[in-house]
Design a protein around this motif. Structure first.
Motif, PDB file in Angstrom:
ATOM      1  N   ALA A 122      29.775 -14.662 -25.493  1.00  0.00           N
ATOM      2  CA  ALA A 122      28.935 -13.948 -26.458  1.00  0.00           C
ATOM      3  C   ALA A 122      27.517 -13.750 -25.946  1.00  0.00           C
ATOM      4  CB  ALA A 122      28.933 -14.685 -27.792  1.00  0.00           C
ATOM      5  N   GLY A 123      27.357 -13.674 -24.617  1.00  0.00           N
ATOM      6  CA  GLY A 123      26.050 -13.392 -24.022  1.00  0.00           C
ATOM      7  C   GLY A 123      25.000 -14.352 -24.536  1.00  0.00           C
ATOM      8  N   THR A 124      23.844 -13.793 -24.835  1.00  0.00           N
ATOM      9  CA  THR A 124      22.712 -14.636 -25.227  1.00  0.00           C
ATOM     10  C   THR A 124      22.933 -15.355 -26.565  1.00  0.00           C
ATOM     11  OG1 THR A 124      20.312 -14.614 -25.405  1.00  0.00           O
ATOM     12  CG2 THR A 124      21.433 -12.769 -26.347  1.00  0.00           C
ATOM     13  N   TRP A 125      23.865 -14.837 -27.372  1.00  0.00           N
ATOM     14  CA  TRP A 125      24.162 -15.473 -28.669  1.00  0.00           C
ATOM     15  C   TRP A 125      25.014 -16.735 -28.513  1.00  0.00           C
ATOM     16  CZ3 TRP A 125      24.429 -10.177 -27.815  1.00  0.00           C
ATOM     17  CH2 TRP A 125      23.533  -9.389 -28.530  1.00  0.00           C
ATOM     18  N   SER A 126      25.562 -16.960 -27.337  1.00  0.00           N
ATOM     19  CA  SER A 126      26.477 -18.092 -27.130  1.00  0.00           C
ATOM     20  C   SER A 126      25.815 -19.426 -27.464  1.00  0.00           C
ATOM     21  CB  SER A 126      26.953 -18.128 -25.672  1.00  0.00           C
ATOM     22  OG  SER A 126      27.536 -16.896 -25.332  1.00  0.00           O
ATOM     23  N   LYS A 127      24.519 -19.498 -27.168  1.00  0.00           N
ATOM     24  CA  LYS A 127      23.774 -20.749 -27.402  1.00  0.00           C
ATOM     25  C   LYS A 127      23.898 -21.181 -28.877  1.00  0.00           C
ATOM     26  CE  LYS A 127      18.945 -22.202 -27.195  1.00  0.00           C
ATOM     27  NZ  LYS A 127      18.661 -22.086 -28.625  1.00  0.00           N
ATOM     28  N   ASN A 128      23.686 -20.217 -29.797  1.00  0.00           N
ATOM     29  CA  ASN A 128      23.754 -20.548 -31.231  1.00  0.00           C
ATOM     30  C   ASN A 128      25.176 -20.890 -31.648  1.00  0.00           C
ATOM     31  OD1 ASN A 128      21.522 -19.010 -30.532  1.00  0.00           O
ATOM     32  ND2 ASN A 128      21.121 -18.536 -32.668  1.00  0.00           N
ATOM     33  N   LEU A 129      26.146 -20.179 -31.067  1.00  0.00           N
ATOM     34  CA  LEU A 129      27.534 -20.421 -31.468  1.00  0.00           C
ATOM     35  C   LEU A 129      27.991 -21.820 -31.063  1.00  0.00           C
ATOM     36  CD1 LEU A 129      29.085 -16.913 -30.780  1.00  0.00           C
ATOM     37  CD2 LEU A 129      28.918 -18.064 -32.981  1.00  0.00           C
ATOM     38  N   VAL A 130      27.642 -22.254 -29.844  1.00  0.00           N
ATOM     39  CA  VAL A 130      28.126 -23.582 -29.443  1.00  0.00           C
ATOM     40  C   VAL A 130      27.365 -24.700 -30.163  1.00  0.00           C
ATOM     41  CG1 VAL A 130      29.076 -22.804 -27.248  1.00  0.00           C
ATOM     42  CG2 VAL A 130      26.786 -23.780 -27.277  1.00  0.00           C
ATOM     43  N   GLU A 131      26.191 -24.362 -30.691  1.00  0.00           N
ATOM     44  CA  GLU A 131      25.472 -25.359 -31.500  1.00  0.00           C
ATOM     45  C   GLU A 131      26.290 -25.730 -32.737  1.00  0.00           C
ATOM     46  OE1 GLU A 131      21.457 -23.997 -32.224  1.00  0.00           O
ATOM     47  OE2 GLU A 131      20.891 -24.481 -30.154  1.00  0.00           O
ATOM     48  N   LEU A 132      27.125 -24.809 -33.216  1.00  0.00           N
ATOM     49  CA  LEU A 132      27.998 -25.100 -34.367  1.00  0.00           C
ATOM     50  C   LEU A 132      28.975 -26.225 -34.034  1.00  0.00           C
ATOM     51  CD1 LEU A 132      28.858 -21.390 -35.314  1.00  0.00           C
ATOM     52  CD2 LEU A 132      27.387 -22.940 -36.623  1.00  0.00           C
ATOM     53  N   LEU A 133      29.183 -26.443 -32.725  1.00  0.00           N
ATOM     54  CA  LEU A 133      30.108 -27.504 -32.275  1.00  0.00           C
ATOM     55  C   LEU A 133      29.344 -28.750 -31.833  1.00  0.00           C
ATOM     56  CD1 LEU A 133      32.285 -25.123 -30.091  1.00  0.00           C
ATOM     57  CD2 LEU A 133      33.083 -26.288 -32.162  1.00  0.00           C
ATOM     58  N   GLY A 134      28.023 -28.698 -32.001  1.00  0.00           N
ATOM     59  CA  GLY A 134      27.196 -29.842 -31.585  1.00  0.00           C
ATOM     60  C   GLY A 134      26.866 -29.811 -30.101  1.00  0.00           C
ATOM     61  N   CYS A 135      27.093 -28.671 -29.418  1.00  0.00           N
ATOM     62  CA  CYS A 135      26.790 -28.574 -27.982  1.00  0.00           C
ATOM     63  C   CYS A 135      25.466 -27.836 -27.771  1.00  0.00           C
ATOM     64  CB  CYS A 135      27.881 -27.802 -27.243  1.00  0.00           C
ATOM     65  SG  CYS A 135      29.500 -28.546 -27.395  1.00  0.00           S
ATOM     66  N   LYS A 136      24.778 -28.236 -26.713  1.00  0.00           N
ATOM     67  CA  LYS A 136      23.524 -27.544 -26.381  1.00  0.00           C
ATOM     68  C   LYS A 136      23.622 -26.971 -24.978  1.00  0.00           C
ATOM     69  CE  LYS A 136      20.079 -29.911 -29.196  1.00  0.00           C
ATOM     70  NZ  LYS A 136      20.306 -28.962 -30.256  1.00  0.00           N
ATOM     71  N   ILE A 137      23.279 -25.675 -24.842  1.00  0.00           N
ATOM     72  CA  ILE A 137      23.212 -25.072 -23.505  1.00  0.00           C
ATOM     73  C   ILE A 137      21.866 -24.352 -23.374  1.00  0.00           C
ATOM     74  CG2 ILE A 137      25.716 -24.845 -23.109  1.00  0.00           C
ATOM     75  CD1 ILE A 137      25.471 -21.879 -23.953  1.00  0.00           C
ATOM     76  N   PRO A 138      21.245 -24.435 -22.190  1.00  0.00           N
ATOM     77  CA  PRO A 138      19.930 -23.802 -22.049  1.00  0.00           C
ATOM     78  C   PRO A 138      20.074 -22.323 -21.696  1.00  0.00           C
ATOM     79  CG  PRO A 138      20.457 -25.056 -20.064  1.00  0.00           C
ATOM     80  CD  PRO A 138      21.656 -25.137 -20.959  1.00  0.00           C
ATOM     81  N   LEU A 139      19.921 -21.461 -22.674  1.00  0.00           N
ATOM     82  CA  LEU A 139      19.991 -20.014 -22.428  1.00  0.00           C
ATOM     83  C   LEU A 139      18.750 -19.367 -23.034  1.00  0.00           C
ATOM     84  CD1 LEU A 139      23.425 -18.335 -23.307  1.00  0.00           C
ATOM     85  CD2 LEU A 139      22.425 -18.696 -21.058  1.00  0.00           C
ATOM     86  N   LEU A 140      18.057 -18.568 -22.242  1.00  0.00           N
ATOM     87  CA  LEU A 140      16.977 -17.762 -22.802  1.00  0.00           C
ATOM     88  C   LEU A 140      17.357 -16.304 -22.641  1.00  0.00           C
ATOM     89  CD1 LEU A 140      13.515 -19.185 -21.621  1.00  0.00           C
ATOM     90  CD2 LEU A 140      14.567 -19.425 -23.863  1.00  0.00           C
ATOM     91  N   GLY A 141      16.761 -15.460 -23.440  1.00  0.00           N
ATOM     92  CA  GLY A 141      16.988 -14.027 -23.283  1.00  0.00           C
ATOM     93  C   GLY A 141      15.998 -13.474 -22.275  1.00  0.00           C
ATOM     94  N   GLY A 142      16.465 -12.646 -21.368  1.00  0.00           N
ATOM     95  CA  GLY A 142      15.570 -11.949 -20.429  1.00  0.00           C
ATOM     96  C   GLY A 142      15.478 -10.509 -20.897  1.00  0.00           C
ATOM     97  N   LYS A 143      14.473 -10.256 -21.751  1.00  0.00           N
ATOM     98  CA  LYS A 143      14.438  -8.927 -22.393  1.00  0.00           C
ATOM     99  C   LYS A 143      14.062  -7.826 -21.404  1.00  0.00           C
ATOM    100  CE  LYS A 143      12.241  -8.771 -26.371  1.00  0.00           C
ATOM    101  NZ  LYS A 143      11.034  -8.615 -27.189  1.00  0.00           N
ATOM    102  N   GLY A 144      14.839  -6.764 -21.434  1.00  0.00           N
ATOM    103  CA  GLY A 144      14.546  -5.615 -20.572  1.00  0.00           C
ATOM    104  C   GLY A 144      14.740  -4.343 -21.354  1.00  0.00           C
ATOM    105  N   TYR A 145      14.159  -3.261 -20.844  1.00  0.00           N
ATOM    106  CA  TYR A 145      14.209  -1.966 -21.536  1.00  0.00           C
ATOM    107  C   TYR A 145      14.818  -0.910 -20.619  1.00  0.00           C
ATOM    108  CZ  TYR A 145      10.817  -4.016 -24.759  1.00  0.00           C
ATOM    109  OH  TYR A 145      10.197  -4.815 -25.678  1.00  0.00           O
ATOM    110  N   SER A 146      15.389   0.117 -21.234  1.00  0.00           N
ATOM    111  CA  SER A 146      15.796   1.283 -20.456  1.00  0.00           C
ATOM    112  C   SER A 146      15.550   2.540 -21.272  1.00  0.00           C
ATOM    113  CB  SER A 146      17.267   1.187 -20.045  1.00  0.00           C
ATOM    114  OG  SER A 146      18.107   1.459 -21.139  1.00  0.00           O
ATOM    115  N   MET A 147      15.569   3.664 -20.597  1.00  0.00           N
ATOM    116  CA  MET A 147      15.382   4.964 -21.282  1.00  0.00           C
ATOM    117  C   MET A 147      16.097   6.032 -20.479  1.00  0.00           C
ATOM    118  SD  MET A 147      11.419   5.419 -20.179  1.00  0.00           S
ATOM    119  CE  MET A 147      11.068   3.682 -20.229  1.00  0.00           C
ATOM    120  N   SER A 148      16.450   7.115 -21.174  1.00  0.00           N
ATOM    121  CA  SER A 148      17.119   8.225 -20.492  1.00  0.00           C
ATOM    122  C   SER A 148      16.141   9.377 -20.341  1.00  0.00           C
ATOM    123  CB  SER A 148      18.324   8.687 -21.308  1.00  0.00           C
ATOM    124  OG  SER A 148      19.223   7.622 -21.429  1.00  0.00           O
ATOM    125  N   VAL A 149      16.092   9.937 -19.141  1.00  0.00           N
ATOM    126  CA  VAL A 149      15.118  10.977 -18.812  1.00  0.00           C
ATOM    127  C   VAL A 149      15.862  12.287 -18.563  1.00  0.00           C
ATOM    128  CG1 VAL A 149      13.280  11.605 -17.191  1.00  0.00           C
ATOM    129  CG2 VAL A 149      13.694   9.186 -17.726  1.00  0.00           C
TER     130      VAL A 149
END
Ligand SMILES: Cc1cc2nc3c(=O)[nH]c(=O)nc-3n(C[C@H](O)[C@H](O)[C@H](O)COP(=O)(O)OP(=O)(O)OC[C@H]3O[C@@H](n4cnc5c(N)ncnc54)[C@H](O)[C@@H]3O)c2cc1C
Length: 418
Positions: free
Chosen positions: A254-281
């Motif tokens: 589940a990409g960056t959302w995986s961290k929150n999902l596994v917390e439901l099981l009592g697990c912790k994983i270190p994931l941060l979001g690396g925010k990036g942008y794109s545009m169409s020209v």
């Protein structure tokens, strides 16, 4: 409500979940793939589309700290760490610093290159065999630089990648401008990697899903996982907004959302979001004939038949989707400096995505050390598209107890899972 029994349930239908679903289904395993939204509309949606093994660099690299410190206060810089007092950010950054050494980086590059090379060949084969088009093009990649420091960095990358068996050549200003007329003479030179490829990322995920369904795989969109119930150290039920499941194995993709999902099981994983942008020209301008990285600006330029995509910036955040007009403008301004964009008539489809980033820049692929029927394939940072098929192959080999084609140790989730 009666929970439905399934063999393998994959949570997350981005490029990582979709490649895995297809790989496992091909091996005769019955898979159910679910996503809270539409497949391929998360971080896999409008990325730069590069399948470039020459870019198998993990995020932490020696010397990066100095750069990041300089960029910290510049909202238009290509890399930015949003300063905030958070234990999560502090512990991620500590591990990030620990990963910043030459030996660790070279080991990471070796394994990331291996899974990226596999992915390129896999997408090539898919483009040939599938009736669906995802704009696979194999025209290579240029690293273009207008500054001495950038040129040096490109040359260093060439040397490193040649050691990994990736072909490339240095080009001086004259040769590069003749080779790629879309570039402006501000360019001092660059490096050309001839074997790299590009795809249209959303079309790729859609193709993977269709091929998976063709083999009898079940794909359900619009199902959000809202709880993971466990009994002892096993997931007993996956609760979604549209029904519950009792899987033998759960794959977390589940990409960056995986961290929150596994917390439901009592697990912790270190994931941060690396925010990036794109545009169409769009418009009447000289489009490059192949993908280009503007080295010092860290801007990715991807030409497609009817438009050109610009992508860039990496802002380390804690699941924050705020939009920064300054960052988007910085990408456009940077591209205008290096490419002749006078004829541009429209810039649209401005998009942002959160790259799932582990501190060492290597995805977590393997069984959980805490939950017996949980398997991770998360944290593909800037390389999720180009490494997805190779990750899927490793993942299915581990799940099906086959000999892995690449050393699984650097990917082990237990290095981080608590
Ligand atoms: C600007 C930019 C440019 C990039 N360029 C490239 C590039 O050129 N090449 C490259 O290789 N990589 C690139 N990347 C990185 C790449 O996009 C990511 O690494 C990759 O998309 C991660 O894929 P994923 O499947 O792990 O995550 P995602 O695509 O985010 O998929 C995760 C899925 O999980 C679903 N989900 C989340 N929570 C739940 C829930 N509770 N229940 C059910 N489903 C859920 C989401 O809806 C989503 O569809 C770029 C990224 C950005 C931002």
């Amino acid at each position: 409500m009666q929970a439905k029994a399934v063999d393998i349930l994959i949570i997350g239908g981005g490029v990582v979940g979709a490649t895995m679903a297809l790989d496992l289904q091909k091996q005769g395993v019955q898979v159910l793939l679910i996503d809270k939204g539409d497949f391929g509309k998360g971080c896999s949606f409008a990325n730069a589309g590069w399948v470039t093994p020459c870019f198998s660099m993990p995020l932490p690299q020696p010397g990066m700290l100095l750069k990041a410190t300089k960029w910290l206060l510049d909202p238009a810089s290509p890399l930015y760490i949003k300063p905030e007092f958070s234990l999560n950010l502090f512990s991620w950054l500590t591990r990030f610093l620990l990963a910043m050494n030459e030996k660790k980086m070279v080991r990471s590059i070796e394994v990331l290159t291996a899974i990226s090379k596999y992915s390129l060949e896999s997408y090539r084969a898919l483009a040939q065999s599938s009736s669906h088009d995802f704009s696979f093009a194999n025209k290579g990649l240029i690293l273009a630089s207008g500054e001495k420091t950038g040129l040096k960095a490109a040359q260093k990358e060439l040397e490193l990648m040649q050691q990994m068996g990736i072909a490339g050549e240095f080009m001086g200003q004259e040769a590069l401008l003749a080779f790629e007329p879309a570039l402006k003479p501000i360019l001092k030179g660059g490096v050309y990697f001839p074997h790299e490829a590009q795809v249209e990322p959303f079309a790729l995920t859609q193709t993977l899903i269709k091929e998976f369904q063709k083999l009898g795989g079940e794909a359900m969109s619009g199902l959000e996982v809202i709880n993971l119930k466990k009994v002892d150290n096993r997931i007993s039920e996956v609760v979604t907004t549209h029904g519950n499941f009792r899987p033998k194995l759960v794959v977390m993709a589940a990409g960056t959302w995986s961290k929150n999902l596994v917390e439901l099981l009592g697990c912790k994983i270190p994931l941060l979001g690396g925010k990036g942008y794109s545009m169409s020209v769009h418009g009447d301008f000289v489009k490059p004939t192949r993908s280009i990285m503007i080295v010092e600006k860290k801007i990715a330029v991807t030409p497609y038949d009817n438009y050109m995509r610009l992508a860039g910036t990496l802002e380390l955040v804690n699941q924050d989707f705020d939009f920064s007009a300054k960052r988007v403008q910085a990408i456009e301004n940077g591209a205008r400096q290096y490419l002749n964009l006078e004829g541009v008539s429209q810039i649209d489809q401005i998009w942002r995505g959160l790259r799932p980033c582990t501190p060492d820049g290597v995805p977590m692929i393997g069984f959980s050390s805490k939950i017996s029927n949980l398997f991770y394939s998360v944290g593909h940072q800037m390389l999720g598209l180009q490494s997805a098929a190779g990750s899927a192959k490793l993942a299915s080999e581990l799940i099906l107890n086959k000999t892995p084609y690449v050393d699984p140790i650097p990917f082990k989730p237990s290095r981080y899972e608590r």
